[in-house]
Scaffold this motif. Structure first.
Motif, short mmCIF file in Angstrom:
data_model
loop_
_atom_site.label_atom_id
_atom_site.label_comp_id
_atom_site.label_asym_id
_atom_site.label_seq_id
_atom_site.Cartn_x
_atom_site.Cartn_y
_atom_site.Cartn_z
N GLU A 5 -7.18 -13.34 -5.31
CA GLU A 5 -6.35 -14.06 -6.36
C GLU A 5 -5.27 -13.09 -6.77
O GLU A 5 -4.10 -13.47 -7.15
CB GLU A 5 -7.09 -14.65 -7.52
CG GLU A 5 -7.92 -16.00 -6.80
CD GLU A 5 -9.18 -16.26 -8.00
OE1 GLU A 5 -9.01 -15.62 -9.12
OE2 GLU A 5 -9.84 -17.10 -7.62
N LEU A 8 -2.66 -12.32 -4.27
CA LEU A 8 -1.87 -13.70 -3.96
C LEU A 8 -0.88 -13.65 -5.31
O LEU A 8 0.37 -13.87 -5.04
CB LEU A 8 -2.67 -14.72 -4.05
CG LEU A 8 -1.94 -16.06 -3.98
CD1 LEU A 8 -1.20 -16.27 -2.58
CD2 LEU A 8 -2.98 -17.37 -3.83
N ASP A 9 -1.21 -13.57 -6.36
CA ASP A 9 -0.32 -13.52 -7.68
C ASP A 9 0.71 -12.47 -7.53
O ASP A 9 1.83 -12.83 -7.69
CB ASP A 9 -1.20 -13.16 -8.71
CG ASP A 9 -0.16 -13.28 -10.08
OD1 ASP A 9 0.34 -14.03 -10.46
OD2 ASP A 9 -0.20 -12.26 -10.80
N ASN A 11 2.02 -11.41 -4.85
CA ASN A 11 3.01 -11.67 -3.59
C ASN A 11 3.87 -12.90 -4.19
O ASN A 11 5.23 -12.55 -3.73
CB ASN A 11 2.12 -12.00 -2.37
CG ASN A 11 2.94 -12.24 -1.17
OD1 ASN A 11 3.63 -11.18 -0.81
ND2 ASN A 11 2.79 -13.29 -0.55
N ARG A 12 3.58 -13.75 -4.91
CA ARG A 12 4.18 -14.71 -5.49
C ARG A 12 5.07 -14.15 -6.44
O ARG A 12 6.28 -14.60 -6.22
CB ARG A 12 3.39 -15.71 -6.05
CG ARG A 12 2.55 -16.65 -5.38
CD ARG A 12 1.72 -17.63 -6.00
NE ARG A 12 0.92 -18.38 -5.15
CZ ARG A 12 -0.28 -18.83 -5.48
NH1 ARG A 12 -0.77 -18.79 -6.73
NH2 ARG A 12 -0.83 -19.62 -4.50
N ARG A 13 4.76 -13.34 -7.22
CA ARG A 13 5.82 -12.61 -8.24
C ARG A 13 6.83 -11.94 -7.47
O ARG A 13 7.75 -12.35 -7.70
CB ARG A 13 5.00 -11.49 -8.99
CG ARG A 13 5.65 -11.40 -10.41
CD ARG A 13 4.91 -10.41 -11.26
NE ARG A 13 3.31 -10.43 -11.10
CZ ARG A 13 2.70 -9.43 -11.00
NH1 ARG A 13 3.10 -8.21 -11.48
NH2 ARG A 13 1.26 -9.53 -10.96
N ASN A 15 8.09 -12.45 -4.41
CA ASN A 15 8.93 -13.69 -4.01
C ASN A 15 9.59 -14.55 -4.82
O ASN A 15 10.87 -14.56 -4.48
CB ASN A 15 8.04 -14.39 -2.81
CG ASN A 15 7.22 -13.58 -1.90
OD1 ASN A 15 7.98 -12.58 -1.13
ND2 ASN A 15 6.43 -14.37 -1.23
N ILE A 16 9.00 -14.65 -5.87
CA ILE A 16 9.60 -15.51 -7.00
C ILE A 16 10.85 -14.61 -7.30
O ILE A 16 12.25 -15.23 -7.37
CB ILE A 16 8.75 -16.18 -7.91
CG1 ILE A 16 7.83 -16.99 -7.55
CG2 ILE A 16 9.61 -16.41 -9.18
CD1 ILE A 16 6.67 -17.43 -8.26
#
Length: 89
Positions: A5, A8-9, A11-13, A15-16
């Motif tokens: 988790e 994943l968080d 990686n999202r940060r 990319n965002i």
């Protein structure tokens, strides 16, 4: 499961923030036509989005070739989306 988790968080940060640059800092991005005719946004030539995470797992973004104004715009976007979790260089 917690490690997954966290990764994943992170990686999202990453990319965002990159997506927000392309969407909201028009002086840093350009449209490019792909072979199939679709258009995509990408950084202008000479600009680079380099990233890493520090020991506290904060995203560190090195905006190579970006102007001070562009860096400040990215910092404001990142602070709004992820307060205290992104450092802009």
């Amino acid at each position: 499961m917690k490690h997954y988790e966290n990764v994943l968080d992170e990686n999202r940060r990453k990319n965002i923030v990159y997506g927000e640059i392309l969407k909201n800092v028009p002086t840093a991005s350009r449209d490019k036509e792909q072979e199939d005719g679709t258009m995509v946004k990408q950084l202008k030539p000479g600009l680079e989005y380099k990233w890493s995470f520090d020991a506290q797992r904060n995203l560190e973004v090195d905006l190579v070739g970006f102007s001070t104004t562009e860096k400040n715009a990215v910092k404001a976007l990142a602070d709004n989306l992820f307060p205290g979790k992104v450092k802009v260089k």
